[in-house]
Design a protein around this motif. Structure first.
Motif, PDB file in Angstrom:
ATOM      1  N   ARG A   1      12.054  76.232  54.503  1.00  0.00           N
ATOM      2  CA  ARG A   1      11.036  75.408  53.842  1.00  0.00           C
ATOM      3  C   ARG A   1      10.414  76.027  52.593  1.00  0.00           C
TER       4      ARG A   1
ATOM      5  N   CYS B   1       2.221  79.697  57.565  1.00  0.00           N
ATOM      6  CA  CYS B   1       1.327  80.585  58.334  1.00  0.00           C
ATOM      7  C   CYS B   1       0.225  79.782  59.022  1.00  0.00           C
ATOM      8  N   ALA B   2      -0.314  78.805  58.332  1.00  0.00           N
ATOM      9  CA  ALA B   2      -1.353  77.967  58.932  1.00  0.00           C
ATOM     10  C   ALA B   2      -0.798  77.201  60.132  1.00  0.00           C
ATOM     11  N   GLU B   3       0.423  76.728  60.028  1.00  0.00           N
ATOM     12  CA  GLU B   3       1.029  76.027  61.159  1.00  0.00           C
ATOM     13  C   GLU B   3       1.218  76.977  62.342  1.00  0.00           C
TER      14      GLU B   3
ATOM     15  N   LYS C   1       2.004  78.560  48.207  1.00  0.00           N
ATOM     16  CA  LYS C   1       1.392  77.473  48.989  1.00  0.00           C
ATOM     17  C   LYS C   1       2.258  77.106  50.186  1.00  0.00           C
ATOM     18  N   SER C   2       3.551  77.104  49.991  1.00  0.00           N
ATOM     19  CA  SER C   2       4.473  76.798  51.079  1.00  0.00           C
ATOM     20  C   SER C   2       4.374  77.851  52.185  1.00  0.00           C
TER      21      SER C   2
ATOM     22  N   GLU D   1       1.813  79.840  52.774  1.00  0.00           N
ATOM     23  CA  GLU D   1       0.489  79.712  53.390  1.00  0.00           C
ATOM     24  C   GLU D   1       0.475  78.561  54.404  1.00  0.00           C
ATOM     25  N   ALA D   2       1.142  77.454  54.082  1.00  0.00           N
ATOM     26  CA  ALA D   2       1.200  76.318  55.004  1.00  0.00           C
ATOM     27  C   ALA D   2       1.979  76.687  56.272  1.00  0.00           C
TER      28      ALA D   2
END
Length: 153
Positions: free
Chosen positions: A122, A68-70, A62-63, A65-66
């Motif tokens: 992160r 990459c989304a950013e 999840k970290s 993926e977040a």
């Protein structure tokens, strides 16, 4: 956006080929490949025989993926791939692959560097080095924090 945390090795060429997959919009592919070194500069010339990477399953993905989304929110990207290995690794083994595709090189380079900088600071991974003198946990480096801080918006 593919994110994988795995124990098994990966084929760099095959992963990049799959990411591009004949997409005619791809004008740039930027990659970072991290490998295990046989020494840690923080130990002087201390030999590293093995690096053991641990993670928090589910939370780590999840970290990533977040992150990459950013990156997608900051740059015009076509795709992002992050593969991070866990478990025991030896010098020269591949640890991490970050690959980014976009229409233009500047966006691909920036996003690739951003993802790697944020991954180092992160994502919940822990590293333990095994040396001839025993084991030790690898502490975060100030230089990694500085690299990530420059992306602060």
């Amino acid at each position: 956006m593919p994110v994988r945390v795995q124990t098994e090795d990966f084929d760099l060429g095959a992963e990049i080929a799959a990411l591009r997959a004949g997409d005619p919009c791809v004008g740039a592919v930027a990659t970072f490949l991290g490998t295990v070194r046989d020494a840690n500069p923080d130990l002087g010339d201390g030999e590293v025989r093995e690096l053991v990477l641990e993670h928090y399953p589910g939370m780590t993905e999840k970290s990533l993926e977040a992150i990459c989304a950013e990156a997608r929110g900051r740059w015009d990207l076509l795709d992002i791939l992050v593969i991070h290995r866990v478990g025991p690794l030896r010098p020269t083994d591949q640890i991490v692959l970050v690959a980014v595709t976009s229409a233009h090189r500047g966006e691909a380079f920036a996003a690739c560097e951003f993802v790697m900088d944020y991954l180092k600071t992160r994502a919940p991974f822990w590293k333990k080095e095994r040396t001839p003198d025993g084991e030790r946990w690898v502490e975060a480096r100030d230089s990694d924090d500085s690299a990530a801080d420059r992306w602060a918006s």
